[in-house]
Design a protein around this motif. Structure first.
Motif, PDB file in Angstrom:
ATOM      1  N   PRO A   1       0.078 -12.492  32.109  1.00 45.12           N
ATOM      2  CA  PRO A   1       0.166 -13.324  30.901  1.00 45.12           C
ATOM      3  C   PRO A   1       1.060 -12.758  29.803  1.00 45.12           C
ATOM      4  O   PRO A   1       1.504 -13.503  28.931  1.00 45.12           O
ATOM      5  N   LEU A   2       1.345 -11.454  29.836  1.00 47.45           N
ATOM      6  CA  LEU A   2       2.192 -10.854  28.799  1.00 47.45           C
ATOM      7  C   LEU A   2       3.555 -10.456  29.335  1.00 47.45           C
ATOM      8  O   LEU A   2       4.242  -9.623  28.727  1.00 47.45           O
ATOM      9  N   GLN A   3       3.997 -11.072  30.421  1.00 49.09           N
ATOM     10  CA  GLN A   3       5.246 -10.641  31.035  1.00 49.09           C
ATOM     11  C   GLN A   3       6.458 -10.858  30.127  1.00 49.09           C
ATOM     12  O   GLN A   3       7.457 -10.128  30.224  1.00 49.09           O
TER      13      GLN A   3
ATOM     14  N   GLU B   1       4.406  -8.821  18.537  1.00 42.45           N
ATOM     15  CA  GLU B   1       3.647  -9.788  17.751  1.00 42.45           C
ATOM     16  C   GLU B   1       2.683 -10.578  18.639  1.00 42.45           C
ATOM     17  O   GLU B   1       1.572 -10.927  18.223  1.00 42.45           O
ATOM     18  N   ASP B   2       3.070 -10.847  19.882  1.00 42.52           N
ATOM     19  CA  ASP B   2       2.205 -11.581  20.809  1.00 42.52           C
ATOM     20  C   ASP B   2       0.949 -10.784  21.159  1.00 42.52           C
ATOM     21  O   ASP B   2      -0.111 -11.356  21.405  1.00 42.52           O
ATOM     22  N   ILE B   3       1.066  -9.473  21.191  1.00 43.97           N
ATOM     23  CA  ILE B   3      -0.108  -8.639  21.491  1.00 43.97           C
ATOM     24  C   ILE B   3      -1.190  -8.878  20.448  1.00 43.97           C
ATOM     25  O   ILE B   3      -2.385  -8.990  20.772  1.00 43.97           O
ATOM     26  N   ALA B   4      -0.801  -8.974  19.198  1.00 42.42           N
ATOM     27  CA  ALA B   4      -1.768  -9.131  18.115  1.00 42.42           C
ATOM     28  C   ALA B   4      -2.499 -10.463  18.183  1.00 42.42           C
ATOM     29  O   ALA B   4      -3.686 -10.548  17.817  1.00 42.42           O
ATOM     30  N   CYS B   5      -1.837 -11.512  18.643  1.00 43.59           N
ATOM     31  CA  CYS B   5      -2.464 -12.831  18.605  1.00 43.59           C
ATOM     32  C   CYS B   5      -2.978 -13.305  19.961  1.00 43.59           C
ATOM     33  O   CYS B   5      -3.456 -14.435  20.082  1.00 43.59           O
ATOM     34  N   TYR B   6      -2.914 -12.445  20.988  1.00 45.55           N
ATOM     35  CA  TYR B   6      -3.401 -12.849  22.308  1.00 45.55           C
ATOM     36  C   TYR B   6      -4.931 -13.022  22.279  1.00 45.55           C
ATOM     37  O   TYR B   6      -5.624 -12.261  21.589  1.00 45.55           O
ATOM     38  N   PRO B   7      -5.496 -13.993  22.994  1.00 44.55           N
ATOM     39  CA  PRO B   7      -6.958 -14.193  23.006  1.00 44.55           C
ATOM     40  C   PRO B   7      -7.657 -13.179  23.919  1.00 44.55           C
ATOM     41  O   PRO B   7      -8.029 -13.475  25.055  1.00 44.55           O
ATOM     42  N   TRP B   8      -7.858 -11.984  23.406  1.00 46.44           N
ATOM     43  CA  TRP B   8      -8.459 -10.920  24.207  1.00 46.44           C
ATOM     44  C   TRP B   8      -9.932 -11.211  24.503  1.00 46.44           C
ATOM     45  O   TRP B   8     -10.633 -11.808  23.681  1.00 46.44           O
ATOM     46  N   PRO B   9     -10.440 -10.780  25.663  1.00 51.10           N
ATOM     47  CA  PRO B   9     -11.849 -11.041  26.008  1.00 51.10           C
ATOM     48  C   PRO B   9     -12.815 -10.239  25.145  1.00 51.10           C
ATOM     49  O   PRO B   9     -12.491  -9.141  24.675  1.00 51.10           O
ATOM     50  N   ASP B  10     -14.000 -10.803  24.938  1.00 59.86           N
ATOM     51  CA  ASP B  10     -15.043 -10.173  24.117  1.00 59.86           C
ATOM     52  C   ASP B  10     -15.855  -9.219  24.985  1.00 59.86           C
ATOM     53  O   ASP B  10     -17.013  -9.465  25.323  1.00 59.86           O
ATOM     54  N   LEU B  11     -15.249  -8.098  25.352  1.00 62.81           N
ATOM     55  CA  LEU B  11     -15.859  -7.188  26.314  1.00 62.81           C
ATOM     56  C   LEU B  11     -17.101  -6.492  25.776  1.00 62.81           C
ATOM     57  O   LEU B  11     -17.995  -6.124  26.543  1.00 62.81           O
ATOM     58  N   ALA B  12     -17.181  -6.275  24.474  1.00 60.05           N
ATOM     59  CA  ALA B  12     -18.291  -5.517  23.892  1.00 60.05           C
ATOM     60  C   ALA B  12     -19.479  -6.388  23.513  1.00 60.05           C
ATOM     61  O   ALA B  12     -20.429  -5.902  22.889  1.00 60.05           O
ATOM     62  N   ASN B  13     -19.465  -7.646  23.893  1.00 57.83           N
ATOM     63  CA  ASN B  13     -20.582  -8.540  23.567  1.00 57.83           C
ATOM     64  C   ASN B  13     -21.884  -7.985  24.132  1.00 57.83           C
ATOM     65  O   ASN B  13     -21.997  -7.744  25.333  1.00 57.83           O
TER      66      ASN B  13
ATOM     67  N   LEU C   1       0.734  -1.801  23.478  1.00 55.65           N
ATOM     68  CA  LEU C   1      -0.121  -2.444  24.484  1.00 55.65           C
ATOM     69  C   LEU C   1      -1.206  -1.499  24.990  1.00 55.65           C
ATOM     70  O   LEU C   1      -2.376  -1.889  25.088  1.00 55.65           O
ATOM     71  N   ILE C   2      -0.878  -0.258  25.282  1.00 56.39           N
ATOM     72  CA  ILE C   2      -1.912   0.657  25.758  1.00 56.39           C
ATOM     73  C   ILE C   2      -2.908   0.972  24.637  1.00 56.39           C
ATOM     74  O   ILE C   2      -4.109   1.143  24.876  1.00 56.39           O
ATOM     75  N   ALA C   3      -2.445   1.003  23.404  1.00 59.86           N
ATOM     76  CA  ALA C   3      -3.358   1.201  22.275  1.00 59.86           C
ATOM     77  C   ALA C   3      -4.311   0.020  22.139  1.00 59.86           C
ATOM     78  O   ALA C   3      -5.482   0.197  21.755  1.00 59.86           O
ATOM     79  N   ARG C   4      -3.823  -1.184  22.443  1.00 59.06           N
ATOM     80  CA  ARG C   4      -4.702  -2.361  22.406  1.00 59.06           C
ATOM     81  C   ARG C   4      -5.755  -2.278  23.493  1.00 59.06           C
ATOM     82  O   ARG C   4      -6.919  -2.626  23.261  1.00 59.06           O
TER      83      ARG C   4
END
Length: 361
Positions: free
Chosen positions: A100-102, A107-119, A175-178
């Motif tokens: 999805p990030l190819q 700027e796209d990294i910041a607004c990507y809909p990341w999953p809520d893994l810590a729920n 990206l790796i920091a995200r």
């Protein structure tokens, strides 16, 4: 000596291999269960665990509530990260076809809909399930589902991300920091629930090829290692579990680095990849700092050897890696459909026969 089979995606069987084994054992079992649906990593039935003599049981968190994986068709699915996986005819697992990030920018990294893994809903009730495994006399191997470099290149595409390492360090680091920013609160929430009942926590990053590391060791140390170190330090703060780090390939030049940042167990010890073949050397040079899980060859011995070849392979790896402790017997990665059930059983039987301390070289 402990035997790990079925304890994680990288120590289990692919779905077709598992169905073949169940038929051989006369085990009916239930409908397929997966440690990973896209990769077709089978979750073994308890009857099979018992027959094989595996010393641990796997555990995973629940699905991501806000962005669950979904099946598009019988051969296509989308995971919680938004990655599209497809299964090609004749291939027993799915492959990513649309990272999805190819084509993404920073700027796209910041607004990507990341999953809520810590729920917290993902971890509810897991402590009791883990305690029940321990009370039954087995180790709990928890699959964190969290990687940094590997998840980044899954999202970006591995060719793109390796190019970023050389040509766009700012994007690579962003990206790796995200990934790290997602992983740390997730593992913190997970271990708040189950930290006291986990014996081994699985993480990793594929860092090697058949002949070398994926990148220059200096680039690894500068651009990846500091993020891994911070992530593993967070794990150490919340559990006494041993950290199990999976990386395929020839990663000999990085073993000292991994020990330095807190890795306890190296898996899968891919003995058909470059210098990883010399398991006596691995033990001699790193045995005081690292334990090893794997090393029983899936490249030739398990799929093509005789049962006596398998027994000889098990004896060799025990001789090299087990004296003084620190070896968990297991196949190199997930057992493939071309491995005869007889060879799987020969492996497990040989571990029980020869894997008794004190080890007699």
């Amino acid at each position: 000596m402990p035997l790990f089979i079925g304890t994680s995606g990288v120590t289990t069987l692919l779905g077709p291999a598992y169905e073949r084994l169940k038929t051989h054992l006369g085990v009916r079992g239930g409908p397929p269960r997966w440690l990973s649906r896209p990769l077709q990593y089978a979750w073994l039935d308890e009857e099979v665990f018992q027959k094989l003599g595996s010393d641990a049981r796997p555990m995973v968190a629940g699905p991501v509530p806000a962005s669950p994986a979904r099946e598009v068709s019988p051969t296509e699915l989308v995971d919680a990260w938004g990655c599209v996986w497809k299964q090609r005819e004749g291939v027993p697992y799915y492959e990513i076809v649309e990272p999805p990030l190819q084509n993404a920018t920073r700027e796209d990294i910041a607004c990507y809909p990341w999953p809520d893994l810590a729920n917290p809903a993902r971890f509810h009730g897991l402590a009791a399930r883990c305690k029940a495994i321990q009370d039954a006399g087995h180790a709990v191997v928890f699959l964190s589902g969290l990687t940094l470099f590997e998840q980044a290149y899954i999202m970006r595409g591995i060719e793109n991300y390796l190019a970023d390492m050389l040509a766009d360090e700012d994007f690579f680091t962003a990206l790796i920091a995200r990934m790290k920013a997602l992983a740390i609160p997730t593992v913190r929430a997970l271990l708040k629930e189950v930290g006291a009942y986990v014996d081994v926590l699985v993480t990793g990053d594929d860092l090697g090829t058949q002949e070398s590391t994926l990148m220059a060791p200096a680039d690894y140390r500068r651009l990846i290692k500091p993020h891994q170190a911070e992530y593993l330090a967070e794990i150490r703060m919340h559990t006494k579990a041993k950290i199990f780090f999976h990386s395929d390939g020839d990663i000999l030049p990085l073993l000292g680095d991994l020990a330095e940042i807190g890795v306890d167990i190296i898996n899968p010890v891919q003995v058909n990849a470059g210098k990883m073949a010399d398991t006596a050397r691995l033990k001699r040079e790193f045995g005081k700092r690292l334990s090893f899980c794997g090393a029983i060859d899936t490249g030739w011995v398990l799929p093509r050897g005789t049962t006596e070849d398998v027994r000889a392979e098990v004896r060799r790896r025990i001789r090299d890696l087990a004296p003084g402790g620190g070896y968990i017997a297991s196949a190199v990665h997930c057992i493939q459909p071309d491995v005869p059930p007889e060879n799987m059983l020969a492996m497990c039987d040989a571990v029980r026969e020869f894997g008794r301390y004190p080890i007699n070289p």
